[in-house]
Design a protein around this motif. Structure first.
Motif, PDB file in Angstrom:
ATOM      1  N   SER A 571       0.863  -1.101   0.098  1.00 26.32           N
ATOM      2  CA  SER A 571      -0.199  -0.034  -0.038  1.00 26.32           C
ATOM      3  C   SER A 571       0.900   1.182   0.172  1.00 26.32           C
ATOM      4  N   LYS A 585      10.476   7.746  -3.533  1.00 23.29           N
ATOM      5  CA  LYS A 585      10.123   7.121  -4.445  1.00 23.29           C
ATOM      6  C   LYS A 585      10.505   7.866  -5.918  1.00 23.29           C
TER       7      LYS A 585
ATOM      8  N   PRO B 183       9.927  -2.262  -0.367  1.00 16.85           N
ATOM      9  CA  PRO B 183       9.269  -1.487  -1.723  1.00 16.85           C
ATOM     10  C   PRO B 183       8.917  -2.698  -2.422  1.00 16.85           C
ATOM     11  N   SER B 184       7.801  -2.643  -3.384  1.00 15.61           N
ATOM     12  CA  SER B 184       7.099  -3.518  -4.228  1.00 15.61           C
ATOM     13  C   SER B 184       7.818  -3.158  -5.570  1.00 15.61           C
ATOM     14  N   ARG B 185       8.355  -4.186  -6.188  1.00 12.86           N
ATOM     15  CA  ARG B 185       8.623  -3.778  -7.673  1.00 12.86           C
ATOM     16  C   ARG B 185       7.513  -3.908  -8.333  1.00 12.86           C
ATOM     17  N   LEU B 186       6.715  -4.786  -8.212  1.00 12.52           N
ATOM     18  CA  LEU B 186       5.353  -5.030  -9.302  1.00 12.52           C
ATOM     19  C   LEU B 186       4.263  -4.111  -9.048  1.00 12.52           C
ATOM     20  N   ASN B 187       4.418  -3.418  -8.009  1.00 12.65           N
ATOM     21  CA  ASN B 187       3.363  -2.386  -7.782  1.00 12.65           C
ATOM     22  C   ASN B 187       3.957  -1.007  -7.296  1.00 12.65           C
ATOM     23  N   MET B 188       4.483  -0.312  -8.497  1.00 12.36           N
ATOM     24  CA  MET B 188       5.131   0.929  -8.266  1.00 12.36           C
ATOM     25  C   MET B 188       4.911   2.205  -6.946  1.00 12.36           C
ATOM     26  N   GLY B 189       5.640   2.264  -6.178  1.00 11.41           N
ATOM     27  CA  GLY B 189       5.227   3.249  -5.228  1.00 11.41           C
ATOM     28  C   GLY B 189       4.616   2.645  -4.191  1.00 11.41           C
ATOM     29  N   LYS B 190       4.256   1.438  -4.074  1.00 11.89           N
ATOM     30  CA  LYS B 190       3.785   0.940  -2.838  1.00 11.89           C
ATOM     31  C   LYS B 190       4.762  -0.089  -2.102  1.00 11.89           C
ATOM     32  N   GLU B 580      15.025  -1.016  -9.946  1.00 13.54           N
ATOM     33  CA  GLU B 580      13.830  -1.880 -10.286  1.00 13.54           C
ATOM     34  C   GLU B 580      12.679  -1.853  -9.263  1.00 13.54           C
ATOM     35  N   LEU B 581      13.089  -1.244  -7.953  1.00 11.79           N
ATOM     36  CA  LEU B 581      12.157  -1.135  -6.867  1.00 11.79           C
ATOM     37  C   LEU B 581      11.332   0.349  -6.864  1.00 11.79           C
TER      38      LEU B 581
END
Lengths: 587, 587
Positions: A571, A585, B183-190, B580-581
């Protein structure tokens, strides 16, 4: 306790007892004036009777009860009237005449029903996971998983293994899959990584003299999720000192036998068959063969060494091979079905797929004019084709041809119902190659991981980079029903050998020391010979359920986009949190 | 197997057997020509004899062996010559005449010796953790920890608890401590957060009908590490449905009893005493009292309500109180020692510390002229002071005065050796306040966490913000020897109550839904009454070892800067990984 008994334990012995139960309204049936309610908890279902003759007030309250209301009742256990007992239910001999009722929590109508047969989308199941997990099927799966873990633990404890917890905030060593990173607040600009496996820590524990370690542990891989992969997964991680492959095989077979014996009550014969990687590829076109059926790959290269068929001839001249599978009884396949197989073959990497049907003890085909009778007879005999069989042939580079046929073999077996789902095949695949050549990076990489020992007889090949591809690893996979369930190896335990391997995979001394310096350092102080194995527990558990998705044995799984639909993780977070972590970010 | 036996199992029964052992060179003694080597593995120590009369070659090789070399030997078990047996060693009756020797791995001289008595800095121990873990003391600690976990698991399994794995990649809900973010790579900014505890998931499991859940699970808190805190720690997490406090107490007492019975073989009497939070503060000045000794706090406010001593008088006028402890036999403390106590008291927040010595049944002091005889006698009687005792008095705001005296009480008890380390005191502290007022943010916050139910009788106070401070929570801590070992509560299980509590702690509907929407949503569909507890396993294990640092029961702990000195985690990572993250470092 808000209850005197669970909803699964009352029977004829309790008749005339005053009891208190708590649980969910599972089903309701109104028979004239009388209301029957099945109350459900984790342990079972009990029938409640609300009769206006007993209490008009309570009967009125019962009228308001709906599915999934949480209630607490007290009442008298009595024998069900003759003919209304339910022998399928452990509590089927009795019912409870309710004398007191409290609604502990009401419920809206759930988004789907608590029974397996209802068709619900995966998204809805995951979003309302708390409802989904109420299904008897999911309750059983999660409990099954616990029992498997428990069987494993007891087995290992009896054999003096020690469960040791290794860290989750570890060091990033980007060899293999992508790491999940965790920014450090206290150490500006630095990051932890979540472990892809406790590999290095368990080796360090062997250097520490722990001798026999295990851990049931979460691991993390930030991969582009293929179907049915999860960003976090659980493995049973095992490591032992002063052992060789046979010790690992024996221990693992005991572990697996124990689960088969205790869960489906199957005596799994041991020792499990062993097959070398090369042979697995040649016979099954895969390093995880499903040996519950035949249809093995045959090599036609010899039978066709003089072939005049141009495509085959070209393949042989380029050093390729000609391989086939014999699909028993598939000569009756329609042209469109065969074209479907050809499309599949191309999808798997084949340039084409030739086929012959066997009729009157002869191979016939749209290309049979290019083949002599002797050739065809030789092909037929090699493949043991009989009338009604369909031979599928791929002529190409060896690895590709084998891989394509291995995949077709599985497709056809599934299509033809050749796999007995009640049968289980356990198999060791051994002697994997130590290195694979990465064409993209133009360098050798470890096939398993760089801590794998190489076969004693192949150590001499480490001198000669032309022989790297021929070096066999002391590694092994346990394959059950065509699924890789466990993987492991005997490890390198000397600094010299470890440094040699790092060099071969392109890690110079500086890089090697930066990433793995502590392991190299540890090897200086008396590291024992050691080896181990890791079992994928999510995958293993699916063998015992009516589904092949690991999501059905994980309480809170994520989607293919690595999202938890229930909590909405990952999230957004506050900028103040990021600031403290010294990151920003980039969007 | 590279060995026929371990180094701990041979005894007189094996005499004349040919055996193979593998292990580390633990000690070497040269007696004239004959070399004695103690070989060590995880199971024990066996004496090896190298006699040049048996084999000159092997004897020569043995000459080269140094501490911590890993060797493998074969030889004949024989009885030790009369008078040289070692009854302290399980293998002390025998020795092995070595006939074959292989060095499996040499060793440099380790940075410190493998015995506990050597004084080594914490830094060195952590950097060379693989050497440190070889110490018998550390081996025992890690194995002890495994045994505790095993006792817990068996106990809970017998009572139908299901161990369920909850996710590590979860949602950030920054209430309480700071989250570790991923940090989520597949969900940018999350971002994911590592769990501070599986609190919400275990509650969801209760909503799912699992009834009895447990998990031995890692948790994470990104705190400024106080002495002996770790960024990752392990808890035994328990949750049950349809229960109240007594069920939790009974279960927990069974768990703790089991460990005391099986580890030090102590019968811990149950039920454990219970004390309300308010009383604990008044008698011991802390919510985690060590009740292995007395020296309880006494309230002198009443005895001194007419005091003329200005400082005390001012305190009473401002609504404060006057409290004391009676340090038995401490009247002989020197002035410098008393000054030390005064300094300590100030460190703990006191404005000052008054004291009286009891001599000839009278209180004497540098300030005694400000007190009448009747007053002094009343003080003396209240504190039960006798000749030779030292009364220490703090007059200040109630909470501060009690806290200061609680800390001094512990200091003096330790200094005077008043704590019997062989004694163990288990205690429930209950009825904590539900809310605490945060002066900085000018708002009420949850004392435990916002999912804690409030006492039935205090629900009415939720209407009146002047009464928030008086509301008692249905929460409880288990305190052993003055250490908080477990903490839990009965939870809120209705949406209405949960929303009310969120509002009181300043979460508006939008915020509440964003963070905890899934819990509020789940409560709509039939959530059962439930509650639970979590045991801090690192801390609990230290009760049974000769040390009070949790680092001694964790295989790979981190420093106070949250650094792993062995692997150098956290570390720099490649910019490509960060890219990537979708994040960038801010330095």
């Amino acid at each position: 306790m808000l209850r005197s008994h669970t909803c699964g334990e009352l029977n004829a012995k309790h008749i005339n007892e005053e009891v208190t139960l708590a649980g969910w309204v599972h089903a309701r049936r109104d028979h004239g004036e009388i209301i029957f309610i099945d109350i459900r908890d984790a342990y079972g279902i009990t029938q409640l009777v609300f009769d206006p003759k007993d209490s008009r007030d309570i009967h009125k309250e019962a009228h308001e009860l709906k599915s999934e209301y949480v209630i607490r009742i007290n009442g008298l256990v009595r024998r069900r009237p003759s003919g209304t007992d339910n022998p399928k239910l452990p509590t089927g001999d009795i019912e409870i005449v309710v004398r007191g009722l409290t609604v502990l929590n009401p419920s809206l109508t759930p988004p789907f029903e608590i029974n397996q047969s209802a068709v619900v989308s995966d998204e809805t199941r995951l979003k309302y996971r708390y409802i989904d997990l109420r299904k008897p099927y999911m309750q059983e799966n999660i409990r099954l998983r616990h029992r498997i873990n428990s069987i494993f633990r007891n087995f290992l404890e009896k054999r003096h293994f020690v469960e040791i917890e290794t860290p989750f905030l570890t060091k990033s060593t980007p060899e293999g899959a992508r790491d999940y990173l965790v920014p450090s607040r206290l150490n500006m600009g630095k990051f932890y990584a979540l472990p892809q496996s406790p590999q290095l820590f368990k080796q360090i524990l062997m250097v520490s003299g722990f001798d026999r370690y295990f851990q049931i542990v979460r691991c993390f891989r930030d991969e582009d999720l293929r179907k049915d992969r999860q960003p976090e997964f659980t493995q049973l991680d095992v490591e032992m000192s002063f052992i060789d492959e046979d010790d690992i095989f024996e221990l693992s077979e005991g572990l697996i036998r124990g689960v088969f014996k205790n869960i489906p009550n199957i005596e799994m014969p041991t020792p499990f068959p062993r097959i070398k990687h090369r042979e697995a590829m040649e016979r099954f076109g895969t390093d995880k063969p499903d040996t519950r059926f035949g249809m093995e790959i045959v090599n036609l290269t010899d039978a066709l060494k003089e072939t005049k068929f141009k495509i085959f001839k070209n393949t042989l001249e380029k050093g390729g091979g000609i391989y086939a599978i014999n699909a028993k009884g598939c000569a009756k396949y329609s042209l469109s079905k065969i074209n479907g197989l050809i499309d599949k073959a191309k999808e798997y990497g084949a340039e084409g797929l030739a086929y012959f049907k066997c009729e009157n003890a002869k191979l016939v085909s749209n290309i049979d004019k290019f083949f002599g009778d002797a050739e065809k007879e030789s092909m037929r005999k090699t493949a043991l084709a009989e009338d009604g069989d369909l031979m599928l042939i791929v002529a190409q580079k060896r690895e590709i041809a084998l891989g394509v046929l291995g995949s077709l073999r599985l497709d056809i077996a599934r299509d033809r119902g050749m796999i007995d789902e009640n049968k289980h095949s356990c198999l060791w695949v051994t002697d994997f190659p130590l290195f694979a050549y990465n064409e993209e990076d133009k360098r050798w990489v470890s096939e398993h991981h760089p801590f794998t020992a190489c076969a004693e007889e192949d150590i001499r090949f480490l001198e000669d980079n032309k022989r790297y591809g021929a070096i066999r690893a002391r590694s092994y996979d346990l394959v059950i029903n065509g699924i890789e369930i466990a993987s492991g190896s005997i490890r390198i335990h000397t600094r010299e050998m470890q440094e040699r391997i790092f060099k071969i995979i392109g890690l110079n001394d500086e890089e090697a020391n930066k990433r793995f310096g502590f392991l190299l350092e540890a090897f200086k102080y008396g590291a024992p010979p050691h080896g181990g194995i890791a079992f994928g527990l999510d995958r293993f558990a699916t063998i015992f359920i009516n589904s092949n998705t690991i999501r059905d044995v994980i309480a809170f799984p994520k989607t293919q986009k690595a999202v938890c639909l229930m909590t909405d993780a990952p999230s957004d977070v506050d900028d103040s949190q990021l600031k403290e972590l010294h990151i920003r970010k980039v969007t």
